[in-house]
Design a protein around this motif. Structure first.
Motif, mmCIF file in Angstrom:
data_model
loop_
_atom_site.group_PDB
_atom_site.id
_atom_site.type_symbol
_atom_site.label_atom_id
_atom_site.label_comp_id
_atom_site.label_asym_id
_atom_site.label_seq_id
_atom_site.Cartn_x
_atom_site.Cartn_y
_atom_site.Cartn_z
ATOM 1 N N ARG A 106 0.836 -1.215 0.000
ATOM 2 C CA ARG A 106 0.000 0.000 0.000
ATOM 3 C C ARG A 106 0.866 1.259 0.000
ATOM 4 N NH1 ARG A 106 -3.432 -2.451 3.987
ATOM 5 N NH2 ARG A 106 -2.573 -1.056 5.543
ATOM 6 N N LEU A 107 1.914 1.242 0.802
ATOM 7 C CA LEU A 107 2.830 2.381 0.844
ATOM 8 C C LEU A 107 3.527 2.577 -0.503
ATOM 9 C CD1 LEU A 107 4.485 1.791 4.324
ATOM 10 C CD2 LEU A 107 3.090 3.768 3.691
ATOM 11 N N ARG A 108 3.982 1.481 -1.087
ATOM 12 C CA ARG A 108 4.679 1.558 -2.373
ATOM 13 C C ARG A 108 3.791 2.188 -3.432
ATOM 14 N NH1 ARG A 108 5.083 -0.223 -7.073
ATOM 15 N NH2 ARG A 108 3.350 -1.666 -6.874
ATOM 16 N N ILE A 109 2.547 1.750 -3.489
ATOM 17 C CA ILE A 109 1.598 2.290 -4.473
ATOM 18 C C ILE A 109 1.274 3.745 -4.172
ATOM 19 C CG2 ILE A 109 -0.790 2.105 -5.296
ATOM 20 C CD1 ILE A 109 -0.446 -0.991 -4.956
ATOM 21 N N ALA A 110 1.083 4.068 -2.904
ATOM 22 C CA ALA A 110 0.752 5.453 -2.531
ATOM 23 C C ALA A 110 1.874 6.410 -2.932
ATOM 24 C CB ALA A 110 0.485 5.543 -1.031
ATOM 25 N N ILE A 111 3.108 6.002 -2.739
ATOM 26 C CA ILE A 111 4.240 6.858 -3.119
ATOM 27 C C ILE A 111 4.387 6.919 -4.629
ATOM 28 C CG2 ILE A 111 6.769 7.076 -3.012
ATOM 29 C CD1 ILE A 111 6.509 5.913 -0.103
ATOM 30 N N GLU A 112 4.250 5.790 -5.287
ATOM 31 C CA GLU A 112 4.386 5.724 -6.746
ATOM 32 C C GLU A 112 3.351 6.589 -7.467
ATOM 33 O OE1 GLU A 112 4.918 2.014 -9.715
ATOM 34 O OE2 GLU A 112 3.008 2.059 -8.642
ATOM 35 N N THR A 113 2.176 6.725 -6.897
ATOM 36 C CA THR A 113 1.105 7.472 -7.562
ATOM 37 C C THR A 113 1.052 8.948 -7.163
ATOM 38 O OG1 THR A 113 -0.495 6.768 -5.888
ATOM 39 C CG2 THR A 113 -0.344 5.424 -7.887
ATOM 40 N N LEU A 114 1.983 9.374 -6.301
ATOM 41 C CA LEU A 114 2.026 10.787 -5.937
ATOM 42 C C LEU A 114 2.265 11.663 -7.167
ATOM 43 C CD1 LEU A 114 4.214 10.926 -2.700
ATOM 44 C CD2 LEU A 114 1.824 11.586 -2.922
#
Length: 170
Positions: A106-114
């Motif tokens: 979830r963190l990886r996706i949240a950062i990637e989509t910033l």
């Protein structure tokens, strides 16, 4: 004074020293309770390029945005700190390795989509993650961080924007 001594002045998160003290207290408090504890160490990929190409003020803005994104993704009881430079550390109390993997993704996706506004464009970034987990016992926070750091470097060597799990036994 306590706030200033324990807080990273840029992000408002705990600093490394305060994190280590608080995390060790949590480990000590759960030593006999058979509680699963996980630790995530993450590093913003190619962060030096942000500073080099856009300046340190923009780099600071990226760090603060990533910090807020991580904080918004975690639970209230999770312990988050800026560990240094573009590195962050998270202690997940009462969290199995399986749960830690889900949180990390979830963190990886949240950062990637910033989409971080900058001048007439938007900046994007990714992060690499190292995960370690244990059933509470005799481990100390330094050992947990060491194992997560080894997994983090494995993630970086596998192309970044991913996570790896420590294979070390604690």
């Amino acid at each position: 004074m306590k706030y200033l001594a324990e807080t990273d002045s840029l992000t408002g998160l705990l600093n490394r020293r305060a994190f280590s003290q608080n995390a060790q207290t949590i480990l000590d408090d759960t030593q006999d309770s058979k509680t699963s504890i996980s630790l995530i160490l993450l590093d913003i990929d190619h962060f030096k390029q942000v500073n080099d190409n856009h300046g340190h003020l923009t780099g600071d803005h990226v760090l603060c945005t990533v910090a807020r994104t991580i904080q918004a993704t975690l639970r209230q009881e999770d312990l988050l700190a800026r560990f240094g430079g573009e590195e962050f550390v998270i202690l997940l109390n009462n969290t199995t390795l399986s749960d830690a993997k889900q949180i990390t993704e979830r963190l990886r996706i949240a950062i990637e989509t910033l989409q971080i506004p900058h001048k007439n464009t938007r900046l994007q970034c990714t992060a690499s993650f190292g995960i370690t987990s244990l059933l509470s016992g005799d481990a100390d926070i330094t050992s947990l961080i060491k194992y997560a750091d080894e997994a983090l470097y494995q993630a970086k060597s596998q192309g970044r924007n991913c996570w790896c799990i420590s294979t070390a036994t604690i």
